[in-house]
Structures are given as structure tokens and as C-alpha cells.
Design a protein around this motif. Structure first.
Motif, PDB file in Angstrom:
ATOM      1  N   PRO A 287       0.813  -1.227   0.000  1.00 36.81           N
ATOM      2  CA  PRO A 287       0.000   0.000   0.000  1.00 36.81           C
ATOM      3  C   PRO A 287       0.842   1.271   0.000  1.00 36.81           C
ATOM      4  CG  PRO A 287      -0.881  -1.590   1.566  1.00 36.81           C
ATOM      5  CD  PRO A 287       0.458  -2.119   1.122  1.00 36.81           C
ATOM      6  N   TYR A 288       2.072   1.184   0.563  1.00 39.58           N
ATOM      7  CA  TYR A 288       2.951   2.355   0.584  1.00 39.58           C
ATOM      8  C   TYR A 288       3.681   2.536  -0.750  1.00 39.58           C
ATOM      9  CZ  TYR A 288       2.130   1.338   5.493  1.00 39.58           C
ATOM     10  OH  TYR A 288       1.539   1.056   6.691  1.00 39.58           O
ATOM     11  N   ALA A 289       3.734   1.480  -1.542  1.00 40.12           N
ATOM     12  CA  ALA A 289       4.412   1.547  -2.838  1.00 40.12           C
ATOM     13  C   ALA A 289       3.441   1.735  -3.999  1.00 40.12           C
ATOM     14  CB  ALA A 289       5.226   0.266  -3.065  1.00 40.12           C
ATOM     15  N   ARG A 290       2.206   1.271  -3.826  1.00 37.63           N
ATOM     16  CA  ARG A 290       1.238   1.290  -4.925  1.00 37.63           C
ATOM     17  C   ARG A 290       0.057   2.232  -4.700  1.00 37.63           C
ATOM     18  NH1 ARG A 290       1.993  -1.014 -10.093  1.00 37.63           N
ATOM     19  NH2 ARG A 290       3.512  -2.681  -9.910  1.00 37.63           N
ATOM     20  N   GLY A 291      -0.146   2.671  -3.462  1.00 37.89           N
ATOM     21  CA  GLY A 291      -1.263   3.566  -3.196  1.00 37.89           C
ATOM     22  C   GLY A 291      -2.562   2.829  -2.957  1.00 37.89           C
ATOM     23  N   ARG A 292      -3.638   3.594  -2.896  1.00 33.97           N
ATOM     24  CA  ARG A 292      -4.956   3.053  -2.610  1.00 33.97           C
ATOM     25  C   ARG A 292      -5.525   2.274  -3.803  1.00 33.97           C
ATOM     26  NH1 ARG A 292      -7.010   2.885   2.646  1.00 33.97           N
ATOM     27  NH2 ARG A 292      -6.356   4.731   3.787  1.00 33.97           N
ATOM     28  N   SER A 293      -6.483   1.414  -3.523  1.00 35.04           N
ATOM     29  CA  SER A 293      -7.111   0.601  -4.564  1.00 35.04           C
ATOM     30  C   SER A 293      -7.877   1.483  -5.543  1.00 35.04           C
ATOM     31  CB  SER A 293      -8.060  -0.414  -3.927  1.00 35.04           C
ATOM     32  OG  SER A 293      -8.667  -1.213  -4.918  1.00 35.04           O
ATOM     33  N   ARG A 294      -7.669   1.231  -6.817  1.00 34.49           N
ATOM     34  CA  ARG A 294      -8.353   1.957  -7.882  1.00 34.49           C
ATOM     35  C   ARG A 294      -8.368   1.067  -9.113  1.00 34.49           C
ATOM     36  NH1 ARG A 294      -3.338   3.083  -6.789  1.00 34.49           N
ATOM     37  NH2 ARG A 294      -1.824   3.618  -8.412  1.00 34.49           N
ATOM     38  N   SER A 295      -9.303   1.299 -10.004  1.00 36.12           N
ATOM     39  CA  SER A 295      -9.439   0.387 -11.143  1.00 36.12           C
ATOM     40  C   SER A 295     -10.027   1.094 -12.342  1.00 36.12           C
ATOM     41  CB  SER A 295     -10.312  -0.818 -10.759  1.00 36.12           C
ATOM     42  OG  SER A 295     -11.535  -0.406 -10.178  1.00 36.12           O
ATOM     43  N   ALA A 296      -9.931   0.410 -13.484  1.00 34.74           N
ATOM     44  CA  ALA A 296     -10.440   0.946 -14.747  1.00 34.74           C
ATOM     45  C   ALA A 296     -11.931   0.662 -14.871  1.00 34.74           C
ATOM     46  CB  ALA A 296      -9.679   0.316 -15.906  1.00 34.74           C
ATOM     47  N   THR A 297     -12.523   1.142 -15.946  1.00 32.79           N
ATOM     48  CA  THR A 297     -13.929   0.829 -16.229  1.00 32.79           C
ATOM     49  C   THR A 297     -14.015  -0.471 -17.022  1.00 32.79           C
ATOM     50  OG1 THR A 297     -13.965   2.027 -18.340  1.00 32.79           O
ATOM     51  CG2 THR A 297     -14.471   3.288 -16.328  1.00 32.79           C
ATOM     52  N   ILE A 298     -15.131  -1.129 -16.908  1.00 32.60           N
ATOM     53  CA  ILE A 298     -15.314  -2.390 -17.640  1.00 32.60           C
ATOM     54  C   ILE A 298     -15.258  -2.144 -19.144  1.00 32.60           C
ATOM     55  CG2 ILE A 298     -17.006  -4.173 -18.195  1.00 32.60           C
ATOM     56  CD1 ILE A 298     -17.792  -4.217 -15.255  1.00 32.60           C
ATOM     57  N   ASP A 299     -15.888  -1.076 -19.612  1.00 33.18           N
ATOM     58  CA  ASP A 299     -15.894  -0.806 -21.056  1.00 33.18           C
ATOM     59  C   ASP A 299     -14.480  -0.625 -21.596  1.00 33.18           C
ATOM     60  OD1 ASP A 299     -18.620  -0.983 -21.134  1.00 33.18           O
ATOM     61  OD2 ASP A 299     -18.987   1.191 -21.174  1.00 33.18           O
ATOM     62  N   SER A 300     -13.635   0.091 -20.860  1.00 35.24           N
ATOM     63  CA  SER A 300     -12.273   0.317 -21.345  1.00 35.24           C
ATOM     64  C   SER A 300     -11.473  -0.981 -21.386  1.00 35.24           C
ATOM     65  CB  SER A 300     -11.554   1.354 -20.462  1.00 35.24           C
ATOM     66  OG  SER A 300     -11.302   0.835 -19.159  1.00 35.24           O
ATOM     67  N   LEU A 301     -11.712  -1.861 -20.436  1.00 33.34           N
ATOM     68  CA  LEU A 301     -10.975  -3.125 -20.392  1.00 33.34           C
ATOM     69  C   LEU A 301     -11.462  -4.088 -21.463  1.00 33.34           C
ATOM     70  CD1 LEU A 301     -10.851  -3.444 -16.523  1.00 33.34           C
ATOM     71  CD2 LEU A 301      -8.939  -2.897 -18.037  1.00 33.34           C
ATOM     72  N   VAL A 302     -12.758  -4.105 -21.715  1.00 28.19           N
ATOM     73  CA  VAL A 302     -13.294  -4.924 -22.809  1.00 28.19           C
ATOM     74  C   VAL A 302     -12.706  -4.457 -24.140  1.00 28.19           C
ATOM     75  CG1 VAL A 302     -15.382  -5.420 -24.142  1.00 28.19           C
ATOM     76  CG2 VAL A 302     -15.403  -5.637 -21.643  1.00 28.19           C
ATOM     77  N   ALA A 303     -12.576  -3.145 -24.307  1.00 25.61           N
ATOM     78  CA  ALA A 303     -11.990  -2.612 -25.548  1.00 25.61           C
ATOM     79  C   ALA A 303     -10.533  -3.037 -25.688  1.00 25.61           C
ATOM     80  CB  ALA A 303     -12.109  -1.090 -25.556  1.00 25.61           C
TER      81      ALA A 303
END
Length: 438
Positions: free
Chosen positions: A169-185
Motif C-alpha cells: 500500500p505504501y508503494a502502490r497507493g490506494r485501490s483503484r481500477s479501470a472501467t469495464i468498457d475500457s478493459l473490454v476494448a
């Protein structure tokens, strides 16, 4: 100003430590540099740029990263070294001082490395790309081909768990993620490039969608609909975030493989509590039994830490017996490493000696070897689908079955990036000798 046309004469060497997420991000950096005309150096070529993507999960990982940077500088003294990854995020001031290092890029600045390389080639001024971890908010999904056949799809980054032994957590930061549409693309784009298999990566991918209404299970179902991608693998998922519904769905899905990687970290409930993990052994056992019930052929890999603070001889014995009782396929064993700034150093008194850590690791590795042999032997003589990878050294090619057994085949260039039926003939330990069924 440098003539940008000379970039086509530049070569880059890439060296990656750590997790599949790091390998995914290295592939993305390599692709971006190639877009500027800076291509990967082939074996025997002298690189102009060296990109070292680091890990900091243990003290040993830090040491290996430092050793690699120094070794590259000695071997290629004229090369410009770029250091990125978790070690770079945590120890940027120290890395800046190392010989040969001209660019230091924190985890959230990896996509700026190509621009930084251009600036270095132009002005010969060192570049520091570093954001304090508390200020890391952005997320950039990526899907890039590694040095094999598979693509790596980065869907999530960061972690909110703050386990007592971990610096992620100190090296990567808080949890965050992309949108499903962007990942499907991005998955569709990988299919258009000829990709057959995608490894879904992240720091805590089961936490996908946190703060939104969508979930990792929603993402799985959406990706399963992408034409052209025949295989997905989940790189690693926490046992408390892997649900029975997801397991049962994978068993009947079109493209998700019978392959799970689940971190256990300890088979002792007392140690799990000291580690501040969010599950107990009963939850973990239930996950393994559910997988075995609906997918008897599934590969189940398990991460395990030995010698953690608080792991008394009695708790190690409990961990050993629990692991031995599980119907898993393989262990990935890590001796515990003290990490500055973690709660374990202040909250847990009992310390395990280096000798005992080594002995405990050996015990668990012996269990792992036995379980892998038993699992693999169960498929000798059967036929399973194998995605064949690029030509290996010598006269063989490699690939993986659907349930993640590494297979060695006689070299045949026409098989590259094809899924073919293979009869498994002989267990060679780390791989299986096979033959294509015509």
C-alpha cells in the motif's frame, strides 16, 4: 536538440522483478518505447537504454534490485539506466545516486518513461518522476503482450488492506481500477493483434470496482464475451473476495481457465490474525473444496509466508498440517522479511531466526514438490489443450495446458500461438513431455 530519427538506432533492454503486474507494465513501457523507434535489444546486442522494473516485497527483493542495477552498469557502462517499480517508489533518493541511473520513475509514472527517455537523449539531464504515494490517484489500464504468447491486462492497482507485514500500500497507493468498457476494448484490441490468452493482473484484483457499483465478477462476465480471446487466467485473488458463485461460474464459462492462484500466507489462524488478513483457515479450506468439487482438474496455486513474526513452532506446525491437508497443486513459499514501516515490527514480539525460516521454507517446499507431482501424475496419459508459445532454445517448444501444466513439445514453428490437443506423456518435474495429437 537531438535528431529524433536517430532513435531507430537505439536498443533497450528490459529486466523485471516481482509480480505479473510488473511484467504487464514492463510490456507496456516496451511497447511505448518501440513506438518512438527504440526497440528491444536482442541477445548479444549492446543496449543504449536499460529499464529495470523493481519489486520491494521483501528485503531480498530490494537487494536483488540493487545488485542488478550495479551489474548492468558494470556490463554496459555507456547505457542509460531507468529504474521504476515498487523499490523505485519507496527508495527514489537512494536509487538516484546509483551509477548509471538517469531516470527514476515511481509506480504511477511508468507511462511517462518514454517521454523521459527522449528528454534524456535530448538534454542528458537526469529525470525524477515521483509522486508521494498519498497523492497517487490516477489509473491507466493497459494490455500488452509479454515476451511469450500471452497478453497481460492490468485492471486494478493499489491496495487498501494494510496487512501487518506488507509495504505494497505504501508503494502502490490506494485501490483503484479501470472501467469495464475500457478493459473490454483493450481485450478486443489484443484479440485483433492475434492474442489468444489474457492474464488479468492487478495488486488486489478482487477489489476491482471499489467505490462503484460494478465488481470483478461483472468484469469477468464481460470479458468472457470478447470474441477471439480463448483463454483468461486470474493472476491472483484474495480468498475472501473469491466467491462460490464466481468459482461455479468459471466452471461453466467459455474462456476462463480452471486455474486459481490464491494467497493463504499462513495455515495458522493465530498468525493470520497477527498478519491482519481478512479470512481464516475455514474460509480458505471452503474455497479449495468448492473448486475441487466443481473443477476436479483445476490447478490451485497458493502463496505462503513462513517464519513471520508471531509464528511460534506450534503455529508453524499448525500451518504445515493445514497446508498438507489441502487438495492444492503447488505452493509459492516466501520466508518472512522485515519491512520498515510495517505494523509487524511494532505490534508483534516473537521473532523467528533466519535458520528456522530456512528450515520451515524447506519443509513447505517439500510439501509443494509432493503435491505438484501428485497433481501432475494424475494427468499423464490424458489429452489436454495446450497453447503453444514461441520457439524455445534448442529443439523444443513450450506451452501450458488449460489447467496450467507446463508442457514441452518438439519444435514446430507452425504451432506457435495455436491451441492444439496434446497427449501428456511423462512428468519431468517442472514440466511435462507431450506430443501433439493429430
Amino acid at each position: 536538440m537531438i535528431d529524433k530519427s536517430t532513435f531507430s538506432d537505439r536498443k533497450a533492454l528490459f529486466h523485471t522483478f516481482g509480480c505479473k503486474l510488473n511484467f504487464a507494465e514492463t510490456s507496456t513501457v516496451a511497447k511505448m518505447l518501440a513506438g518512438r523507434g527504440i526497440i528491444s535489444a536482442r541477445e548479444g546486442e549492446t543496449p543504449d537504454i536499460i529499464v529495470v522494473n523493481t519489486c520491494s516485497v521483501t528485503e531480498l527483493a530490494d537487494k536483488k534490485c540493487r545488485q542488478a542495477i550495479r551489474a548492468f552498469n558494470r556490463r554496459y557502462p555507456a547505457a542509460a539506466i531507468v529504474v521504476t517499480g515498487c523499490y523505485a517508489q519507496l527508495k527514489a533518493p537512494d536509487i538516484e545516486k546509483m551509477p548509471g541511473v538517469v531516470i527514476v520513475a515511481g509506480n504511477d509514472r511508468k507511462l511517462e518513461i518514454a517521454d523521459a527517455v527522449e528528454r534524456w537523449l535530448d538534454r542528458r539531464e537526469p529525470v525524477l518522476l515521483h509522486t508521494p504515494v498519498k497523492d497517487i490517484r490516477s489509473f491507466s489500464p493497459s494490455c500488452a503482450r509479454g515476451d511469450r504468447t500471452r497478453f497481460f491486462l492490468k485492471v486494478q492497482d493499489g491496495c487498501d488492506y494494510f496487512c501487518s507485514y506488507c509495504t505494497i500500500p505504501y508503494a502502490r497507493g490506494r485501490s483503484r481500477s479501470a472501467t469495464i468498457d475500457s478493459l473490454v476494448a483493450q481485450a478486443a484490441a489484443a484479440a485483433a493483434e492475434g492474442g489468444k490468452e489474457i492474464v488479468i493482473t492487478g495488486v488486489n484484483i478482487g477489489d476491482f470496482g471499489k467505490g462503484r457499483s460494478d465488481t470483478f465478477f461483472d468484469l469477468m462476465r464481460a470479458l468472457d464475451q470478447v470474441d477471439g480471446i480463448e483463454r483468461y487466467r486470474i493472476s491472483s485473488i484474495e480468498p475472501n473476495l473469491l466467491t462460490d458463485e464466481m468459482i461455479e461460474w468459471v466452471a461453466g464459462s467459455r474462456a476462463f481457465m480452471p486455474h486459481f492462484h490464491i494467497p493463504l500466507q499462513s495455515g495458522s489462524d493465530a498468525v493470520l490474525q497477527l498478519m491482519r488478513r481478512r479470512y481464516g483457515t475455514s474460509v480458505f479450506r471452503h474455497r479449495v473444496e468448492t473448486i475441487r468439487e466443481v473443477m476436479p482438474h483445476a490447478f490451485i496455486g497458493v502463496d505462503l509466508i513462513v517464519g513471520a513474526r508471531g509464528e511460534t513452532p506450534e503455529e508453524f506446525a499448525a500451518s504445515r498440517d493445514f497446508v498438507d491437508s489441502l487438495a492444492i497443486s503447488r505452493l509459492h513459499v516466501f520466508p518472512y522479511s522485515e519491512r520498515p514501516g510495517t505494523r509487524a515490527l511494532t505490534d508483534i514480539d516473537h521473532v523467528v531466526s533466519q535458520h528456522d525460516k530456512h528450515m520451515r521454507a524447506r519443509t513447505m517446499l517439500d510439501i509443494s514438490d509432493r503435491k505438484l507431482k501428485e497433481f501432475t501424475d494424475g494427468f499423464i496419459g490424458t489429452v489436454r489443450p495446450v497453447l503453444v508459445e514461441h520457439r524455445a532454445k534448442g529443439d523444443t517448444m513450450g506451452g501450458f495446458t488449460d489447467n496450467y501444466l507446463r508442457v514441452s513439445l518438439p519444435a514446430d514453428a507452425s504451432l506457435d500461438n495455436r491451441i492444439v490437443p496434446v497427449r501428456l506423456l511423462e512428468n519431468l518435474g517442472e514440466e511435462v513431455r507431450g506430443e501433439v495429437v493429430v
